[in-house]
Scaffold this motif. Structure first.
Motif, short mmCIF file in Angstrom:
data_model
loop_
_atom_site.label_atom_id
_atom_site.label_comp_id
_atom_site.label_asym_id
_atom_site.label_seq_id
_atom_site.Cartn_x
_atom_site.Cartn_y
_atom_site.Cartn_z
N SER A 1 0.79 -1.25 0.12
CA SER A 1 0.04 -0.01 -0.21
C SER A 1 0.86 1.38 -0.05
CB SER A 1 -0.88 0.08 1.15
OG SER A 1 -0.18 0.52 2.46
N ARG A 2 0.25 2.49 -0.24
CA ARG A 2 1.06 3.43 -0.31
C ARG A 2 1.73 3.80 1.15
NH1 ARG A 2 0.96 9.50 -2.00
NH2 ARG A 2 -0.91 9.99 -1.53
N SER A 3 0.87 3.59 2.26
CA SER A 3 1.27 4.07 3.61
C SER A 3 2.70 3.06 3.64
CB SER A 3 0.39 3.36 4.67
OG SER A 3 -1.02 3.36 4.21
N THR A 4 2.64 2.03 3.41
CA THR A 4 3.87 1.23 3.56
C THR A 4 5.12 1.85 2.62
OG1 THR A 4 2.67 -0.76 3.78
CG2 THR A 4 5.15 -0.98 3.06
N VAL A 5 4.92 2.35 1.35
CA VAL A 5 5.79 2.91 0.69
C VAL A 5 6.30 4.13 1.26
CG1 VAL A 5 6.08 4.23 -1.65
CG2 VAL A 5 4.98 1.88 -1.88
N ARG A 6 5.26 4.97 1.71
CA ARG A 6 5.79 6.13 2.42
C ARG A 6 6.54 6.00 3.70
NH1 ARG A 6 4.21 10.69 1.09
NH2 ARG A 6 4.17 11.57 3.24
N GLU A 7 6.25 4.95 4.36
CA GLU A 7 7.09 4.83 5.19
C GLU A 7 8.56 4.55 5.05
OE1 GLU A 7 5.62 2.29 8.61
OE2 GLU A 7 3.34 2.99 8.28
N ALA A 8 8.68 3.45 3.92
CA ALA A 8 9.70 3.24 3.52
C ALA A 8 10.74 4.46 2.93
CB ALA A 8 9.89 2.27 2.43
N LEU A 9 10.21 5.30 2.20
CA LEU A 9 10.59 6.47 1.71
C LEU A 9 11.19 7.48 3.00
CD1 LEU A 9 8.59 7.55 -1.28
CD2 LEU A 9 10.69 6.47 -1.19
N ARG A 10 10.43 7.54 4.19
CA ARG A 10 10.67 8.27 5.26
C ARG A 10 12.14 7.66 5.74
NH1 ARG A 10 6.93 11.29 3.97
NH2 ARG A 10 8.69 12.04 2.98
N VAL A 11 12.18 6.75 5.80
CA VAL A 11 13.45 5.93 6.65
C VAL A 11 14.53 6.36 5.50
CG1 VAL A 11 14.59 3.73 7.05
CG2 VAL A 11 12.23 4.26 7.67
N LEU A 12 14.47 6.04 4.00
CA LEU A 12 15.34 6.13 3.29
C LEU A 12 15.79 7.90 3.13
CD1 LEU A 12 14.20 4.28 0.12
CD2 LEU A 12 16.23 4.06 1.70
N GLN A 13 14.84 8.64 3.49
CA GLN A 13 14.92 10.14 3.72
C GLN A 13 15.80 10.43 4.79
OE1 GLN A 13 11.81 12.71 2.62
NE2 GLN A 13 12.40 14.12 4.17
N ALA A 14 15.46 9.74 6.06
CA ALA A 14 16.14 9.87 7.27
C ALA A 14 17.78 9.64 7.11
CB ALA A 14 15.36 9.08 8.36
N ARG A 15 17.72 8.56 6.30
CA ARG A 15 19.31 8.24 6.12
C ARG A 15 20.13 8.92 5.01
NH1 ARG A 15 18.37 1.62 5.95
NH2 ARG A 15 17.61 1.55 8.32
N GLY A 16 19.30 10.02 4.53
CA GLY A 16 19.99 10.96 3.52
C GLY A 16 20.15 10.41 2.43
N LEU A 17 19.34 9.41 2.11
CA LEU A 17 19.69 8.75 0.71
C LEU A 17 18.73 9.27 -0.37
CD1 LEU A 17 20.05 5.12 1.54
CD2 LEU A 17 21.73 6.62 0.94
N VAL A 18 17.43 9.83 -0.08
CA VAL A 18 16.77 10.45 -1.22
C VAL A 18 16.24 11.75 -0.57
CG1 VAL A 18 16.17 8.30 -2.00
CG2 VAL A 18 14.59 8.94 -0.40
N ARG A 19 15.39 12.42 -1.18
CA ARG A 19 14.57 13.66 -0.77
C ARG A 19 13.26 13.66 -1.87
NH1 ARG A 19 17.33 19.15 -2.18
NH2 ARG A 19 17.48 18.09 -4.00
N SER A 20 12.24 13.83 -1.22
CA SER A 20 11.11 14.23 -2.17
C SER A 20 10.41 15.66 -1.88
CB SER A 20 10.13 13.02 -1.68
OG SER A 20 10.17 12.96 -0.29
N ARG A 21 9.90 15.95 -2.80
CA ARG A 21 9.63 17.52 -2.99
C ARG A 21 7.98 17.38 -3.29
NH1 ARG A 21 10.43 21.51 -6.91
NH2 ARG A 21 11.11 19.68 -7.83
#
Lengths: 250, 250
Positions: free
Chosen positions: A50-70
């Motif tokens: 689901s999108r919630s799951t995708v978003r939680e994953a993205l939050r983790v990746l963002q916290a690790r400084g790997l990605v950024r979303s705008r």
DNA sequence: TGCAGCCTACTGGTCCGACCAGTGCACTAG
DNA sequence: CTAGTGCACTGGTCGGACCAGTAGGCTGCA
């Protein structure tokens, strides 16, 4: 034989597997900085979550400084070039949780700074030496301009040295630890009664270190830098812990 | 006058403010390790945001190693004691993205290890010295027991030294960098043709370092340790970068 | 023909409501 | 008094919905 030893299968959450896959793609080079991830809605199809799951994953990746979303970006999240931001964050946390004393931080700086100077004395280019000269000149000019400008010039000097050491890890760690130390004692430094005398002494110390580096005497430059940092910071360190700092002096 | 300079208000997302508040509570000591956060449903009331937002915030906090949540736990997320896991993670990423060369990592170890030894030589207790002795004894005993056991005994020695240095930051960084280096060259080491000779040489080096520490000669012990590490790892470093390692030897 | 402006089809951010599989605790039956 | 059973929670996941943005194509005017 003990028979087949089964490992307990710790429940691995869906978002973790998403993080894992994206992380591997980035670290493996399949995704390189500047490239875009698919949109969240596209990812949820590809991973069939689901999108919630995708978003939680993205939050983790963002916290690790790997990605950024705008928000509103028609492309998906952007893969970032590595930055020590995450490292900085975790080290800052370490210091803030009061696990680290000022003495330990200063001691660490003494170690890193003197090592960087030792390396720079042997590996520097002439251009880098010139940069150091001008950084010290900047310090001289900044005595009148107030404490902030002086601090910046000081930082600039140590930055050039760190770069000249040729070791990015030393450079990053120095930067991180320095900013933590400076933040810890910022107000104390501003209140120092004889600021100008301290600045002049600091400039003299830097000139001595620079002279030793110009002469190619790395060990001397390193020794001088440890002494200089001790003199500059010892006053802010509780007396009981000062001896551990002196253990680094010769 | 330039007139009032307004900063662009970058949109701060809801989950970020949640992260911020919880983070401050933890770092400020309001929440200490072992304590529990309210449940997600309770948090969404307190922050007046949706559960998705709360969960995204928790994911970030978890990625930073500050909290942990377990499904079915009747209490909320648990506040964790600090662990260098996040530090480890970010440094590993840094190394994996090929930003850091093996030479830089080894060089960093040489710096940290020799500094720890220098400090330990002056600050160690007798009990710690005894621990080091027994660690080296363990290395001797492990020569026959295979490479894994030897590696563990080796690590144990350096761990005691790091603890004896009295500097937690040095200790943590050594631990992190060491594990990264070991993982990078694990297979190469296992394939080394003359493993036993390498082990015996390593033991001899450790004994020399230990003797110098026992005698209280910190600088000598530090110098020996740099040399020992250079001898041990130089073979795995590309020839072109070896000179930067030698810059640390006297 | 050229360009300014609008419009639309996306994006990520947030919210809501629902269900599931776990967990711990209180309560009950033996 | 204890063994066992529910129940009332927990976090994990899902799906759908709405909003405020953005970018790029399209339209209409000059």
């Amino acid at each position: 034989m003990d028979g087949p030893r089964f490992e307990p299968v710790r429940a691995v959450r869906a978002y973790e597997r998403v993080v894992e896959q994206v992380e591997e793609a980035i670290e493996g080079g399949t995704l390189s900085p500047g490239q875009r991830l698919p949109s969240e809605r596209e990812l949820m199809v590809q991973f069939s979550v689901s999108r919630s799951t995708v978003r939680e994953a993205l939050r983790v990746l963002q916290a690790r400084g790997l990605v950024r979303s705008r928000p509103g970006d028609p492309n998906g999240a952007e893969v970032l070039p590595f930055s020590p931001a995450a490292l900085h964050k975790s080290m800052t946390t370490l210091a803030r949780v009061e696990e680290l004393s000022l003495a330990e931080l200063v001691q660490f700086r003494m170690v890193l700074d003197s090592s960087a100077i030792l390396l720079a004395a042997r590996l520097r280019t002439d251009a880098q030496l010139a940069d150091m000269e001008s950084a010290v000149a900047g310090m001289r000019a900044a005595v009148e301009a107030g404490h902030d400008a002086f601090g910046e010039a000081d930082v600039a000097f140590h930055d050039v040295v760190a770069r000249s050491s040729g070791n990015k890890l030393i450079q990053i760690c120095m930067d991180v630890v320095r900013s933590i130390v400076l933040k810890l004692i910022a107000e104390k430094i501003a209140d120092a009664p004889d600021r100008e005398a301290l600045m002049r002494q600091s400039i003299r110390h830097h000139e001595e270190v620079l002279a030793a580096m110009r002469a190619g005497d790395g060990p001397l430059a390193a020794r001088l830098s440890r002494k200089a940092m001790y003199d500059y910071y010892a006053g802010y360190v509780p007396a009981a812990e000062r001896s551990s700092l002196r253990a680094l002096l010769d």
